[in-house]
Design an enzyme around this catalytic site. Structure first.
Site, short mmCIF file in Angstrom:
data_model
loop_
_atom_site.label_atom_id
_atom_site.label_comp_id
_atom_site.label_asym_id
_atom_site.label_seq_id
_atom_site.Cartn_x
_atom_site.Cartn_y
_atom_site.Cartn_z
N LYS A 149 -7.61 112.53 36.93
CA LYS A 149 -8.88 113.07 36.61
C LYS A 149 -9.61 113.75 37.85
O LYS A 149 -10.91 114.20 37.60
CB LYS A 149 -9.52 111.59 36.31
CG LYS A 149 -8.62 111.05 35.21
CD LYS A 149 -9.45 109.78 34.79
CE LYS A 149 -8.61 108.64 33.84
NZ LYS A 149 -9.11 107.34 33.54
N GLY A 150 -8.92 113.50 39.03
CA GLY A 150 -9.87 113.56 40.23
C GLY A 150 -10.40 115.21 40.26
O GLY A 150 -11.41 115.17 41.01
N ARG B 41 -16.93 108.79 40.38
CA ARG B 41 -16.56 110.17 40.03
C ARG B 41 -17.71 110.92 39.71
O ARG B 41 -17.87 112.12 39.68
CB ARG B 41 -15.59 110.41 38.80
CG ARG B 41 -14.17 109.60 39.03
CD ARG B 41 -13.46 110.03 37.96
NE ARG B 41 -12.18 108.96 37.80
CZ ARG B 41 -11.10 109.02 38.40
NH1 ARG B 41 -10.83 109.99 39.32
NH2 ARG B 41 -10.04 108.38 38.18
N ASP C 293 -12.35 108.80 42.81
CA ASP C 293 -12.80 107.59 42.32
C ASP C 293 -12.41 106.40 43.38
O ASP C 293 -11.42 106.77 44.15
CB ASP C 293 -12.18 107.19 41.20
CG ASP C 293 -10.64 106.82 41.14
OD1 ASP C 293 -9.86 107.60 41.54
OD2 ASP C 293 -10.22 105.71 40.82
N LYS D 73 -6.27 116.25 53.60
CA LYS D 73 -6.11 115.42 54.81
C LYS D 73 -4.76 115.79 55.38
O LYS D 73 -3.86 115.13 55.08
CB LYS D 73 -6.20 114.09 53.96
CG LYS D 73 -7.14 113.24 53.94
CD LYS D 73 -6.77 111.84 53.64
CE LYS D 73 -7.67 111.13 52.78
NZ LYS D 73 -7.45 109.78 52.28
N ASP E 278 -3.20 114.61 50.15
CA ASP E 278 -2.92 113.47 51.01
C ASP E 278 -1.58 113.26 51.83
O ASP E 278 -1.26 114.12 52.72
CB ASP E 278 -3.33 112.13 50.36
CG ASP E 278 -3.63 110.87 51.18
OD1 ASP E 278 -3.35 111.09 52.56
OD2 ASP E 278 -3.52 109.75 50.65
N GLU F 205 -6.45 120.76 42.23
CA GLU F 205 -6.49 119.37 42.60
C GLU F 205 -7.56 118.89 43.67
O GLU F 205 -8.14 119.75 44.22
CB GLU F 205 -4.92 119.30 43.31
CG GLU F 205 -4.64 118.00 44.02
CD GLU F 205 -4.26 116.94 42.99
OE1 GLU F 205 -5.59 116.72 42.22
OE2 GLU F 205 -3.39 116.27 42.97
N ASP F 206 -7.87 117.67 43.55
CA ASP F 206 -8.57 117.06 44.16
C ASP F 206 -8.67 117.08 45.73
O ASP F 206 -9.47 117.52 46.48
CB ASP F 206 -9.41 115.75 43.66
CG ASP F 206 -8.27 114.59 43.49
OD1 ASP F 206 -6.91 115.21 43.95
OD2 ASP F 206 -8.45 113.50 43.32
N PHE G 47 -10.92 107.35 53.43
CA PHE G 47 -10.96 107.45 51.89
C PHE G 47 -12.14 107.76 51.27
O PHE G 47 -13.27 107.20 51.87
CB PHE G 47 -10.64 105.89 51.50
CG PHE G 47 -10.37 105.84 49.97
CD1 PHE G 47 -9.14 106.16 49.37
CD2 PHE G 47 -11.31 105.39 49.30
CE1 PHE G 47 -9.16 106.19 48.11
CE2 PHE G 47 -11.24 105.26 47.96
CZ PHE G 47 -10.21 105.73 47.22
N VAL G 48 -12.15 108.72 50.60
CA VAL G 48 -13.28 109.53 50.17
C VAL G 48 -13.43 109.10 48.71
O VAL G 48 -12.62 109.03 47.87
CB VAL G 48 -13.38 110.87 50.40
CG1 VAL G 48 -13.56 111.13 51.96
CG2 VAL G 48 -12.31 111.49 49.85
P1 5GP Z 1 -0.91 112.58 47.49
O1 5GP Z 1 -0.77 111.49 48.50
O2 5GP Z 1 0.10 112.49 46.65
O3 5GP Z 1 -0.93 113.84 48.45
O4 5GP Z 1 -2.46 112.36 46.94
C1 5GP Z 1 -2.17 111.74 45.71
C2 5GP Z 1 -3.67 111.36 45.00
O5 5GP Z 1 -4.28 110.41 45.64
C3 5GP Z 1 -4.69 112.48 45.07
O6 5GP Z 1 -4.51 113.41 43.97
C4 5GP Z 1 -6.03 111.49 44.79
O7 5GP Z 1 -6.24 111.33 43.42
C5 5GP Z 1 -5.64 110.33 45.70
N1 5GP Z 1 -6.10 110.11 46.77
C6 5GP Z 1 -5.74 110.53 48.03
N2 5GP Z 1 -6.54 110.39 48.96
C7 5GP Z 1 -7.73 109.79 48.49
C8 5GP Z 1 -9.14 109.43 48.85
O8 5GP Z 1 -9.24 109.81 50.03
N3 5GP Z 1 -10.03 109.06 47.99
C9 5GP Z 1 -9.61 109.11 46.55
N4 5GP Z 1 -10.75 108.49 45.83
N5 5GP Z 1 -8.24 109.33 46.09
C10 5GP Z 1 -7.51 109.81 47.13
#
Ligand code: 5GP
Length: 177
Positions: free
Chosen positions: A44-45, A167, A161, A133, A104, A100-101, A154-155
């Site tokens: 949803k991000g 959101r 969210d 990140k 990470d 993508e949002d 953590f944003v």
């Molecule tokens: P990944 O670790 O697979 O790169 O990221 C997975 C998901 O973790 C992202 O699409 C996002 O939804 C969530 N995520 C990662 N960092 C953050 C953050 O700082 N804040 C929020 N709200 N979600 C995050």
């Protein structure tokens, strides 16, 4: 960690987000040069980012939506990505732009890129993320495009969210520890 709206500091204001998104759209308009694009929004991000980005894209464009999940706590990911809902049309021969949002650990991005290559013979595949990140990366993957790099915070807001909330904020915020 618990997050309340009054604890939030603004990391990127609405104006900063909108200015940068328009700039990125300009780059993508040049890249695709009028060719059709299938924009795949990761729910949803990425919903706010995708909605604002595509408004500035000029080419013939279709939007698709997919939903993934990764188990973990409210503020950290577990490293396991699950396809919750991926129903896509035939993307063979298409220019696919994944929206993508945040990248990470990079596991979600890797999962999606692999998924596209396994299932389709796309004409082109680009991955764009609102935030990057880089410091928390666990797999060797970089988004082709991103709006802002952030450090290990953590944003929330603008689609992102905490426990389902925030959101709807027009800015990206974080809680100062
Ligand atoms: P990944 O670790 O697979 O790169 O990221 C997975 C998901 O973790 C992202 O699409 C996002 O939804 C969530 N995520 C990662 N960092 C953050 C953050 O700082 N804040 C929020 N709200 N979600 C995050």
């Amino acid at each position: 960690m618990e997050i309340k709206i009054e604890d939030l500091k603004v990391l990127f204001s609405e104006e900063q987000l909108q200015t940068r998104i328009k700039e990125l759209a300009g780059q993508l308009n040049k890249l695709y040069n009028g060719e059709e694009v299938i924009a795949v929004c990761v729910l949803k991000g990425a919903v706010m980012f995708a909605a604002d980005l595509v408004k500035h894209l000029d080419m013939p464009l279709k939007m698709e939506f997919i939903r993934l999940s990764s188990y973990g706590s409210s503020t950290s990911t577990s490293g396991k990505v699950n396809a919750v809902d991926i129903k896509l049309p035939d993307l063979n021969g298409k220019n696919v732009l994944i929206i993508e949002d945040i990248v990470d650990t990079g596991l979600t991005a890797k999962f999606l890129i692999d998924f596209m290559h396994i299932n389709f013979n796309v004409k082109s595949l680009k991955f764009c993320s609102l935030l990057d990140k880089k410091i928390t990366r666990k797999v060797d993957i970089e988004p082709d495009y991103y709006c802002f790099e952030i450090d290990d915070k953590f944003v929330v807001g603008y689609g992102l969210d905490y426990d389902g909330y925030f959101r709807n904020l027009r800015y990206i915020g974080y809680k100062e520890l």
